[in-house]
Design a protein around this motif. Structure first.
Motif, PDB file in Angstrom:
ATOM      1  N   LYS A 103      -0.365   9.718  -0.607  1.00 27.77           N
ATOM      2  CA  LYS A 103       0.587   9.507  -1.978  1.00 27.77           C
ATOM      3  C   LYS A 103       1.950   9.212  -1.515  1.00 27.77           C
ATOM      4  N   PHE A 104       2.570   9.346  -0.155  1.00 28.33           N
ATOM      5  CA  PHE A 104       4.037   8.602   0.099  1.00 28.33           C
ATOM      6  C   PHE A 104       3.669   6.450  -0.332  1.00 28.33           C
ATOM      7  N   LEU A 105       2.511   6.531   0.162  1.00 29.76           N
ATOM      8  CA  LEU A 105       2.437   5.180  -0.618  1.00 29.76           C
ATOM      9  C   LEU A 105       2.745   3.911  -1.433  1.00 29.76           C
ATOM     10  N   PHE A 106       2.109   5.371  -1.961  1.00 31.90           N
ATOM     11  CA  PHE A 106       1.259   4.793  -3.601  1.00 31.90           C
ATOM     12  C   PHE A 106       3.120   4.844  -4.223  1.00 31.90           C
ATOM     13  N   SER A 107       3.896   6.435  -3.623  1.00 28.60           N
ATOM     14  CA  SER A 107       5.112   6.251  -4.245  1.00 28.60           C
ATOM     15  C   SER A 107       5.814   4.937  -3.876  1.00 28.60           C
ATOM     16  N   SER A 108       5.603   4.872  -2.496  1.00 31.22           N
ATOM     17  CA  SER A 108       7.275   3.224  -2.070  1.00 31.22           C
ATOM     18  C   SER A 108       6.092   1.905  -3.059  1.00 31.22           C
ATOM     19  N   ILE A 109       5.261   2.028  -2.931  1.00 28.91           N
ATOM     20  CA  ILE A 109       4.238   0.448  -3.517  1.00 28.91           C
ATOM     21  C   ILE A 109       5.660   0.623  -4.907  1.00 28.91           C
ATOM     22  N   GLN A 110       5.188   1.279  -5.911  1.00 33.77           N
ATOM     23  CA  GLN A 110       5.612   1.851  -7.807  1.00 33.77           C
ATOM     24  C   GLN A 110       6.748   1.650  -6.980  1.00 33.77           C
ATOM     25  N   GLU A 111       7.678   2.381  -6.592  1.00 33.67           N
ATOM     26  CA  GLU A 111       9.345   1.877  -5.835  1.00 33.67           C
ATOM     27  C   GLU A 111       9.507   0.315  -6.508  1.00 33.67           C
ATOM     28  N   ILE A 112       8.873  -0.446  -4.947  1.00 31.72           N
ATOM     29  CA  ILE A 112       9.351  -1.707  -5.151  1.00 31.72           C
ATOM     30  C   ILE A 112       9.013  -2.227  -5.613  1.00 31.72           C
ATOM     31  N   CYS A 113       7.872  -2.279  -6.782  1.00 33.83           N
ATOM     32  CA  CYS A 113       7.593  -2.936  -8.062  1.00 33.83           C
ATOM     33  C   CYS A 113       8.177  -3.078  -8.571  1.00 33.83           C
ATOM     34  N   ASP A 114       9.564  -2.067  -8.759  1.00 34.59           N
ATOM     35  CA  ASP A 114      10.414  -1.387 -10.139  1.00 34.59           C
ATOM     36  C   ASP A 114      11.449  -2.752  -9.875  1.00 34.59           C
ATOM     37  N   TYR A 115      11.543  -2.759  -8.509  1.00 31.28           N
ATOM     38  CA  TYR A 115      12.766  -3.249  -7.680  1.00 31.28           C
ATOM     39  C   TYR A 115      12.307  -4.919  -7.776  1.00 31.28           C
TER      40      TYR A 115
END
Length: 235
Positions: free
Chosen positions: A119-131
């Protein structure tokens, strides 16, 4: 001409730019969180630049084992480790040209570095995709209905078909794992993404390739990263 391209990769900790190139090049990207954890891989560690040399950073895990799936592993929750990681990033990159833009994103991600690893890694991927302005649809493998009796290539083919894909795009290393003939037998096209020689200025040092996306974000504008995301060839 392919109508729908699928990518599938395990979730990694701040992976190198090739990971994001692959994600940006497909229509739907499956984050493979229900496969076995690999020790010594990139799931919970990566490398940044420290004094012109690669330095490993990692997520400390609780009772990690290759007998467990990625989504069955928890992060070892210790605020001191989180603080140490903040300080390492600050020390290594405080003088980088895009530190002020990139660091808040990393800070936001690392503030959630606890609980379930996947869940943490998925959330981090989403955040960087946004950036990075990557708008590919992200799907957690564990939330997909699929044939769990299948393994390896057959499992990937099954997932691509269930998502109505007609092309599967994989990182270049997948050439050892997947056969274009087997995919063609199932009515699917298989291509591999090969990252072109990406080089950018890292302070005044000799360039150190293959580092985490953190390094790319620190030394390149968002517009430049968009250009780098398209520096690849399909084979």
């Amino acid at each position: 001409m392919a109508n729908k391209t699928i990518g599938i990769m395990q979730p990694y900790f701040f992976p190198y730019i090739g990971y994001w190139q692959l994600m940006n090049a497909v229509d739907e990207y499956v984050v493979y969180d229900d496969v076995n954890f690999i020790k010594g891989g990139w799931i919970n560690r990566n490398r940044i630049l420290s004094d012109s040399e690669p330095l490993y950073i990692n997520v400390q895990l609780s009772k990690a084992s290759p007998n467990k799936k990625i989504n069955e592993i928890d992060i070892f929750d210790d605020p001191r480790l989180e603080k140490k990681l903040y300080m390492t990033l600050q020390r290594c990159y405080k003088n980088a040209p895009y530190y002020k833009e990139a660091y808040p994103v990393l800070e936001r991600i690392l503030s959630k570095m606890n609980g379930n690893l996947a869940k943490f890694l998925f959330s981090s991927i989403q955040e960087i995709c946004d950036y990075l302005d990557i708008h590919t649809k992200l799907i957690l493998s564990s939330e997909l209905e699929k044939d769990t009796s299948l393994v390896a290539e057959a499992k990937v083919i099954d997932i691509v078909k269930r998502l109505s894909g007609d092309r599967y795009l994989n990182a270049i290393g997948g050439q050892e794992l997947y056969s274009k003939e087997h995919f063609a037998d199932n009515g699917l096209e298989l291509r591999f993404l090969k990252t072109d020689g990406i080089v950018y200025k890292q302070y005044d040092n000799a360039f150190v390739p293959g580092l985490s996306i953190i390094d790319v974000m620190m030394f390149n504008s968002k517009d430049r990263i968009q250009e780098l995301l398209n520096q690849y060839e399909l084979v």
